[in-house]
Design a protein around this motif. Sequence first.
Motif, PDB file in Angstrom:
ATOM      1  N   ASP A  34      -2.855  15.101  26.395  1.00  0.00           N
ATOM      2  CA  ASP A  34      -3.124  14.487  27.690  1.00  0.00           C
ATOM      3  C   ASP A  34      -2.849  15.463  28.831  1.00  0.00           C
ATOM      4  O   ASP A  34      -3.488  15.411  29.877  1.00  0.00           O
ATOM      5  N   ASP A  35      -1.902  16.379  28.607  1.00  0.00           N
ATOM      6  CA  ASP A  35      -1.549  17.343  29.651  1.00  0.00           C
ATOM      7  C   ASP A  35      -2.607  18.417  29.848  1.00  0.00           C
ATOM      8  O   ASP A  35      -2.640  19.083  30.875  1.00  0.00           O
TER       9      ASP A  35
ATOM     10  N   MET B 198      -8.564  12.376  21.185  1.00  0.00           N
ATOM     11  CA  MET B 198      -7.517  11.395  21.478  1.00  0.00           C
ATOM     12  C   MET B 198      -7.953   9.954  21.243  1.00  0.00           C
ATOM     13  O   MET B 198      -7.159   9.036  21.397  1.00  0.00           O
ATOM     14  N   THR B 199      -9.197   9.725  20.872  1.00  0.00           N
ATOM     15  CA  THR B 199      -9.692   8.366  20.699  1.00  0.00           C
ATOM     16  C   THR B 199      -9.185   7.741  19.403  1.00  0.00           C
ATOM     17  O   THR B 199      -8.669   8.420  18.516  1.00  0.00           O
TER      18      THR B 199
ATOM     19  N   LEU C 224      -5.605  10.182  15.255  1.00  0.00           N
ATOM     20  CA  LEU C 224      -5.135   8.825  14.976  1.00  0.00           C
ATOM     21  C   LEU C 224      -5.836   8.212  13.770  1.00  0.00           C
ATOM     22  O   LEU C 224      -5.200   7.543  12.946  1.00  0.00           O
ATOM     23  N   ALA C 225      -7.137   8.412  13.651  1.00  0.00           N
ATOM     24  CA  ALA C 225      -7.890   7.785  12.559  1.00  0.00           C
ATOM     25  C   ALA C 225      -7.353   8.180  11.179  1.00  0.00           C
ATOM     26  O   ALA C 225      -7.074   7.306  10.350  1.00  0.00           O
TER      27      ALA C 225
ATOM     28  N   THR D 108      -0.606   0.986  23.014  1.00  0.00           N
ATOM     29  CA  THR D 108      -1.425   2.137  23.400  1.00  0.00           C
ATOM     30  C   THR D 108      -1.701   3.024  22.198  1.00  0.00           C
ATOM     31  O   THR D 108      -1.050   2.905  21.151  1.00  0.00           O
ATOM     32  N   LEU D 109      -2.646   3.923  22.358  1.00  0.00           N
ATOM     33  CA  LEU D 109      -2.952   4.853  21.275  1.00  0.00           C
ATOM     34  C   LEU D 109      -1.744   5.731  20.961  1.00  0.00           C
ATOM     35  O   LEU D 109      -1.496   6.069  19.796  1.00  0.00           O
ATOM     36  N   GLN D 110      -0.980   6.102  21.990  1.00  0.00           N
ATOM     37  CA  GLN D 110       0.220   6.896  21.767  1.00  0.00           C
ATOM     38  C   GLN D 110       1.229   6.117  20.911  1.00  0.00           C
ATOM     39  O   GLN D 110       1.812   6.666  19.968  1.00  0.00           O
ATOM     40  N   LYS D 111       1.421   4.836  21.226  1.00  0.00           N
ATOM     41  CA  LYS D 111       2.349   4.021  20.444  1.00  0.00           C
ATOM     42  C   LYS D 111       1.868   3.858  19.011  1.00  0.00           C
ATOM     43  O   LYS D 111       2.674   3.850  18.074  1.00  0.00           O
TER      44      LYS D 111
END
Length: 209
Positions: A49-50, A81-82, A88-89, A111-114
């Motif tokens: 994200d940064d 990031m999706t 994540l997938a 959230t996706l981060q969580k």
Amino acid sequence: MTETPACVICRRTLWDDELDRYTCRICTSRIDRDLAAIAGTDGLYAQLDDVLASGSGNGGLAVSGSRTAPLPLRLDILNAMTEAGPILAPLETWVRDWESYGHADLCEAGTLQKRADHAVGTLRFNLEWAVRQHAAIDEFAREISHIVRTCRAQIGGEKGPRRIPVTCACGSVILTTIDTRGETCPGCSAQYGHTEALSLPLAERRIAA
């Protein structure tokens, strides 16, 4: 002759106290470190994200004062990031797989981060079970290592893994990498797994006319 038990990842001969495991303790620790590197507010997933703004992480100006990146965005990182992206997938795919054995807990809330943090947490918690009982632990280790390298390449602007030209049985050239999950021949559509792809003969270099 009985084959000496070896780690399925590094192929090192297992010690007597490792014989109930698919992987040696060194490789197990490496998997755990890779998982740990992904999650958390300072982890690799959060760091994407940064550098979401174009130029960040590649010598450009860093975004300050807000975690909302201005346009234009780096679409490669945005896609990574999706929910269905390459981080994540696969993490949640492995959680679902381990959950089917009763050794993980999928959570798609928040959230996706969580979700990424939860996936990493449950995989780390059940890692000792996996290195003893899951026959695909070597594939899991390769995927987690690939996720880490993907994140670091996006964050630091590093080059991706070197492509290796190998020759299919039909004569077509396949470009593979050392961490490939499998390849499909562009000529005959033959499919090769990780080991089979890396066992193919190197393609001969053609001399330019």
